[in-house]
Design a protein around this motif. Structure first.
Motif, PDB file in Angstrom:
ATOM      1  N   PHE A 102       1.866 -13.133   0.049  1.00 48.73           N
ATOM      2  CA  PHE A 102       1.499 -11.720   0.086  1.00 48.73           C
ATOM      3  C   PHE A 102       0.343 -11.503  -0.860  1.00 48.73           C
ATOM      4  O   PHE A 102       0.443 -11.773  -2.049  1.00 48.73           O
ATOM      5  CB  PHE A 102       2.701 -10.858  -0.330  1.00 48.73           C
ATOM      6  N   ALA A 107      -1.991  -8.748  -2.474  1.00 44.17           N
ATOM      7  CA  ALA A 107      -2.060  -7.314  -2.735  1.00 44.17           C
ATOM      8  C   ALA A 107      -3.457  -6.929  -3.194  1.00 44.17           C
ATOM      9  O   ALA A 107      -4.283  -7.778  -3.499  1.00 44.17           O
ATOM     10  CB  ALA A 107      -1.033  -6.930  -3.797  1.00 44.17           C
ATOM     11  N   ILE A 141       1.503  -5.313  -7.947  1.00 41.63           N
ATOM     12  CA  ILE A 141       2.561  -5.304  -6.938  1.00 41.63           C
ATOM     13  C   ILE A 141       3.734  -4.517  -7.498  1.00 41.63           C
ATOM     14  O   ILE A 141       4.357  -4.934  -8.474  1.00 41.63           O
ATOM     15  CB  ILE A 141       2.993  -6.743  -6.591  1.00 41.63           C
ATOM     16  N   ASP A 142       4.020  -3.378  -6.871  1.00 40.81           N
ATOM     17  CA  ASP A 142       5.112  -2.555  -7.387  1.00 40.81           C
ATOM     18  C   ASP A 142       6.463  -3.109  -6.938  1.00 40.81           C
ATOM     19  O   ASP A 142       6.547  -3.997  -6.081  1.00 40.81           O
ATOM     20  CB  ASP A 142       4.949  -1.082  -7.000  1.00 40.81           C
ATOM     21  N   ARG A 184       8.868  -1.875  -5.182  1.00 45.16           N
ATOM     22  CA  ARG A 184       9.218  -1.648  -3.773  1.00 45.16           C
ATOM     23  C   ARG A 184       8.606  -2.711  -2.862  1.00 45.16           C
ATOM     24  O   ARG A 184       9.274  -3.250  -1.972  1.00 45.16           O
ATOM     25  CB  ARG A 184       8.756  -0.263  -3.349  1.00 45.16           C
ATOM     26  N   LYS A 185       7.335  -3.034  -3.087  1.00 47.93           N
ATOM     27  CA  LYS A 185       6.688  -4.080  -2.292  1.00 47.93           C
ATOM     28  C   LYS A 185       7.364  -5.425  -2.533  1.00 47.93           C
ATOM     29  O   LYS A 185       7.572  -6.202  -1.606  1.00 47.93           O
ATOM     30  CB  LYS A 185       5.210  -4.188  -2.635  1.00 47.93           C
ATOM     31  N   GLY A 186       7.701  -5.687  -3.793  1.00 46.50           N
ATOM     32  CA  GLY A 186       8.367  -6.940  -4.133  1.00 46.50           C
ATOM     33  C   GLY A 186       9.710  -7.076  -3.448  1.00 46.50           C
ATOM     34  O   GLY A 186      10.047  -8.138  -2.914  1.00 46.50           O
ATOM     35  N   THR A 242      10.644  -5.559  -0.695  1.00 49.47           N
ATOM     36  CA  THR A 242      10.415  -5.698   0.746  1.00 49.47           C
ATOM     37  C   THR A 242      10.089  -7.143   1.102  1.00 49.47           C
ATOM     38  O   THR A 242      10.652  -7.697   2.052  1.00 49.47           O
ATOM     39  CB  THR A 242       9.269  -4.774   1.204  1.00 49.47           C
ATOM     40  N   MET A 243       9.197  -7.758   0.354  1.00 44.79           N
ATOM     41  CA  MET A 243       8.832  -9.148   0.631  1.00 44.79           C
ATOM     42  C   MET A 243      10.023 -10.085   0.430  1.00 44.79           C
ATOM     43  O   MET A 243      10.217 -11.026   1.196  1.00 44.79           O
ATOM     44  CB  MET A 243       7.671  -9.593  -0.262  1.00 44.79           C
ATOM     45  N   GLN A 284       8.653 -17.087  -0.996  1.00 46.39           N
ATOM     46  CA  GLN A 284       7.561 -16.123  -1.021  1.00 46.39           C
ATOM     47  C   GLN A 284       6.627 -16.404  -2.181  1.00 46.39           C
ATOM     48  O   GLN A 284       7.008 -17.020  -3.168  1.00 46.39           O
ATOM     49  CB  GLN A 284       8.112 -14.709  -1.144  1.00 46.39           C
ATOM     50  N   MET A 325       3.745 -14.034  -4.164  1.00 43.05           N
ATOM     51  CA  MET A 325       3.095 -12.733  -4.246  1.00 43.05           C
ATOM     52  C   MET A 325       1.942 -12.819  -5.230  1.00 43.05           C
ATOM     53  O   MET A 325       2.124 -13.181  -6.383  1.00 43.05           O
ATOM     54  CB  MET A 325       4.108 -11.673  -4.647  1.00 43.05           C
TER      55      MET A 325
END
Length: 49
Positions: free
Chosen positions: A2, A4, A8-9, A11-13, A15-16, A24, A26
């Motif tokens: 991922f 960004a 990376i907030d 919520r995004k973390g 979700t991934m 993953q 990020m």
């Protein structure tokens, strides 16, 4: 993986992690891609040998 556009907030973390689990990577920005991707590539290549 991922990529960004900045920090990376949480919520995004989350979700991934829900989508990919522990498999993953990020990365906060494209500038940081080499420092994150190179160790991953090395581990994958050494696993194959």
């Amino acid at each position: 993986m991922f990529l960004a556009n900045g920090e990376i907030d949480e919520r995004k973390g989350e979700t991934m992690q829900n989508i990919y689990g522990k498999k993953q990577l990020m990365i906060p920005s494209v500038k940081e891609l080499p420092e994150h991707f190179a160790p991953l590539l090395k581990r994958l290549l050494l696993r194959v040998v």
